[in-house]
Design a protein around this motif. Structure first.
Motif, PDB file in Angstrom:
ATOM      1  N   ASP A 240      -0.609   6.039  12.664  1.00  0.00           N
ATOM      2  CA  ASP A 240      -1.818   6.045  11.850  1.00  0.00           C
ATOM      3  C   ASP A 240      -1.604   5.116  10.669  1.00  0.00           C
ATOM      4  OD1 ASP A 240      -3.925   6.567  10.121  1.00  0.00           O
ATOM      5  OD2 ASP A 240      -4.021   8.676  10.676  1.00  0.00           O
ATOM      6  N   PRO A 241      -2.381   4.021  10.563  1.00  0.00           N
ATOM      7  CA  PRO A 241      -2.137   3.048   9.491  1.00  0.00           C
ATOM      8  C   PRO A 241      -2.289   3.643   8.107  1.00  0.00           C
ATOM      9  CG  PRO A 241      -4.235   2.634  10.591  1.00  0.00           C
ATOM     10  CD  PRO A 241      -3.505   3.649  11.408  1.00  0.00           C
ATOM     11  N   ALA A 242      -3.098   4.687   7.977  1.00  0.00           N
ATOM     12  CA  ALA A 242      -3.281   5.293   6.664  1.00  0.00           C
ATOM     13  C   ALA A 242      -2.025   6.003   6.181  1.00  0.00           C
ATOM     14  CB  ALA A 242      -4.449   6.285   6.711  1.00  0.00           C
ATOM     15  N   LEU A 243      -1.126   6.347   7.137  1.00  0.00           N
ATOM     16  CA  LEU A 243       0.083   7.069   6.763  1.00  0.00           C
ATOM     17  C   LEU A 243       1.276   6.154   6.549  1.00  0.00           C
ATOM     18  CD1 LEU A 243      -0.204  10.071   9.259  1.00  0.00           C
ATOM     19  CD2 LEU A 243      -0.918   9.993   6.866  1.00  0.00           C
ATOM     20  N   VAL A 244       1.247   4.975   7.165  1.00  0.00           N
ATOM     21  CA  VAL A 244       2.434   4.125   7.126  1.00  0.00           C
ATOM     22  C   VAL A 244       2.242   2.880   6.261  1.00  0.00           C
ATOM     23  CG1 VAL A 244       3.166   4.907   9.389  1.00  0.00           C
ATOM     24  CG2 VAL A 244       1.726   2.880   9.214  1.00  0.00           C
TER      25      VAL A 244
ATOM     26  N   HIS B 299     -10.720   8.810   2.669  1.00  0.00           N
ATOM     27  CA  HIS B 299      -9.495   9.007   1.879  1.00  0.00           C
ATOM     28  C   HIS B 299      -8.932   7.671   1.396  1.00  0.00           C
ATOM     29  CE1 HIS B 299      -5.717  10.742   0.567  1.00  0.00           C
ATOM     30  NE2 HIS B 299      -5.049   9.885   1.326  1.00  0.00           N
ATOM     31  N   VAL B 300      -8.997   6.646   2.243  1.00  0.00           N
ATOM     32  CA  VAL B 300      -8.475   5.328   1.863  1.00  0.00           C
ATOM     33  C   VAL B 300      -9.375   4.678   0.826  1.00  0.00           C
ATOM     34  CG1 VAL B 300      -8.029   2.988   2.688  1.00  0.00           C
ATOM     35  CG2 VAL B 300      -7.258   4.945   4.027  1.00  0.00           C
ATOM     36  N   TYR B 301     -10.687   4.647   1.081  1.00  0.00           N
ATOM     37  CA  TYR B 301     -11.611   3.976   0.152  1.00  0.00           C
ATOM     38  C   TYR B 301     -11.592   4.620  -1.236  1.00  0.00           C
ATOM     39  CZ  TYR B 301     -13.689   1.550   4.200  1.00  0.00           C
ATOM     40  OH  TYR B 301     -13.899   0.762   5.311  1.00  0.00           O
ATOM     41  N   GLU B 302     -11.387   5.935  -1.276  1.00  0.00           N
ATOM     42  CA  GLU B 302     -11.357   6.629  -2.569  1.00  0.00           C
ATOM     43  C   GLU B 302     -10.198   6.151  -3.447  1.00  0.00           C
ATOM     44  OE1 GLU B 302     -13.284  11.031  -1.719  1.00  0.00           O
ATOM     45  OE2 GLU B 302     -11.171  10.679  -1.277  1.00  0.00           O
ATOM     46  N   GLN B 303      -9.159   5.619  -2.851  1.00  0.00           N
ATOM     47  CA  GLN B 303      -7.987   5.198  -3.619  1.00  0.00           C
ATOM     48  C   GLN B 303      -8.072   3.749  -4.103  1.00  0.00           C
ATOM     49  OE1 GLN B 303      -4.106   6.650  -1.904  1.00  0.00           O
ATOM     50  NE2 GLN B 303      -5.409   7.194  -0.169  1.00  0.00           N
ATOM     51  N   LEU B 304      -9.146   3.052  -3.711  1.00  0.00           N
ATOM     52  CA  LEU B 304      -9.275   1.639  -4.060  1.00  0.00           C
ATOM     53  C   LEU B 304     -10.149   1.454  -5.294  1.00  0.00           C
ATOM     54  CD1 LEU B 304      -9.858   0.237  -0.445  1.00  0.00           C
ATOM     55  CD2 LEU B 304      -7.687   0.549  -1.667  1.00  0.00           C
ATOM     56  N   THR B 305     -10.043   0.288  -5.907  1.00  0.00           N
ATOM     57  CA  THR B 305     -10.906  -0.051  -7.037  1.00  0.00           C
ATOM     58  C   THR B 305     -12.363  -0.017  -6.578  1.00  0.00           C
ATOM     59  OG1 THR B 305      -9.184  -1.491  -7.936  1.00  0.00           O
ATOM     60  CG2 THR B 305     -11.430  -1.809  -8.761  1.00  0.00           C
TER      61      THR B 305
END
Length: 264
Positions: free
Chosen positions: A47-51, A73-79
């Motif tokens: 899973d690319p989101a984990l590695v 979850h990924v987008y929330e961590q971006l600017t």
């Protein structure tokens, strides 16, 4: 006799080729052996989101795979730029998190009031919630900013079909196909395509068949006719008299469809 310094230089130059050859031999030997004796296996896809660190590309990959919660979850961590908030809203809309999606699209438009894709997605959000008047307003705003968007034009056409405004729907679909002949065959990464209610699906696909037939794409027209019939379309009279199907009436496949409707 050479001077001492010159003698030392000559000795050094003489030893470099031998040293280089020895070094190359010591490096190349084991490497070649390893390649010859070691089985090369494909990398394991995790899973690319984990590695990997969160990035827009990872979020987009998860979206393409239908992993919408992971993408959120990924987008929330971006600017929070306008494109990132727009994609976050799309992921939330796919998960039926409508209020969160609306907030994300609003945020994108606050950062960039001329972001056409966010207006389109505000339209799909209103459409899915049954607010067709607001949906039409949002689609038209998006098209005013980006007239060349086949995705938004298609969404507007689907809206007209849902309102039983078939002539307007036909016109919108024809324009979408003129912009992108493959619009109905692939998903746009910058927007969401609206879904048609089941009770209108047969009529929608019948009109899409008309649009393709008029554009000269027989294969696609026949494909959508099959979908329309499979969803309950059974008006044999329209098949025989709608002018858009004039050329198709010379084909055996079309005539068999008409004959099968008659039998049913």
């Amino acid at each position: 006799m050479f001077p001492p310094i010159r003698t030392a230089l000559l000795l050094l130059i003489a030893t470099v080729p031998a040293f280089a050859q020895q070094a190359a031999s010591s490096v190349a030997g084991p490497t070649e052996t390893a390649v010859a004796t070691t089985e090369i296996k494909p990398p394991t896809i995790a899973d690319p989101a984990l590695v990997q660190p969160p990035s827009e590309g990872i979020g987009d990959l998860l979206m393409a795979r239908g992993r919408y919660l992971a993408a959120i979850h990924v987008y929330e961590q971006l600017t929070p730029t306008a494109p990132i908030l727009n994609k976050l809203g799309m992921a939330c809309e796919h998960m039926l998190m409508f209020e969160r999606a609306r907030q994300s699209f609003d945020g994108a438009l606050k950062l960039n009031p001329k972001y056409a894709e966010a207006y389109n997605n505000m339209g799909t959000l209103a459409h899915s919630q049954g607010d067709l008047s607001r949906a039409e307003k949002m689609y038209k705003k998006s098209l005013k900013l980006k007239p060349s968007s086949a995705n938004t034009m298609q969404n507007l056409g689907a809206l007209y079909y849902a309102e039983h405004k078939y002539k307007k729907g036909d016109a919108a679909y024809k324009e979408a196909l003129a912009i992108d002949p493959q619009i109905l065959e692939h998903s746009a990464h910058t927007g969401i395509q609206t879904n048609t209610k089941a009770d209108a699906a047969s009529e929608l696909h019948y009109h899409m068949a008309m649009t393709y037939a008029q554009a000269g794409s027989r294969a696609m027209a026949l494909d959508y006719l099959r979908k329309a019939i499979g969803e309950g379309f059974n008006d044999r009279n329209r098949l025989l008299h709608d002018k858009e199907f004039a050329d198709l009436r010379t084909t055996d496949v079309f005539l068999k469809m008409v004959d099968d409707l008659k039998k049913n």
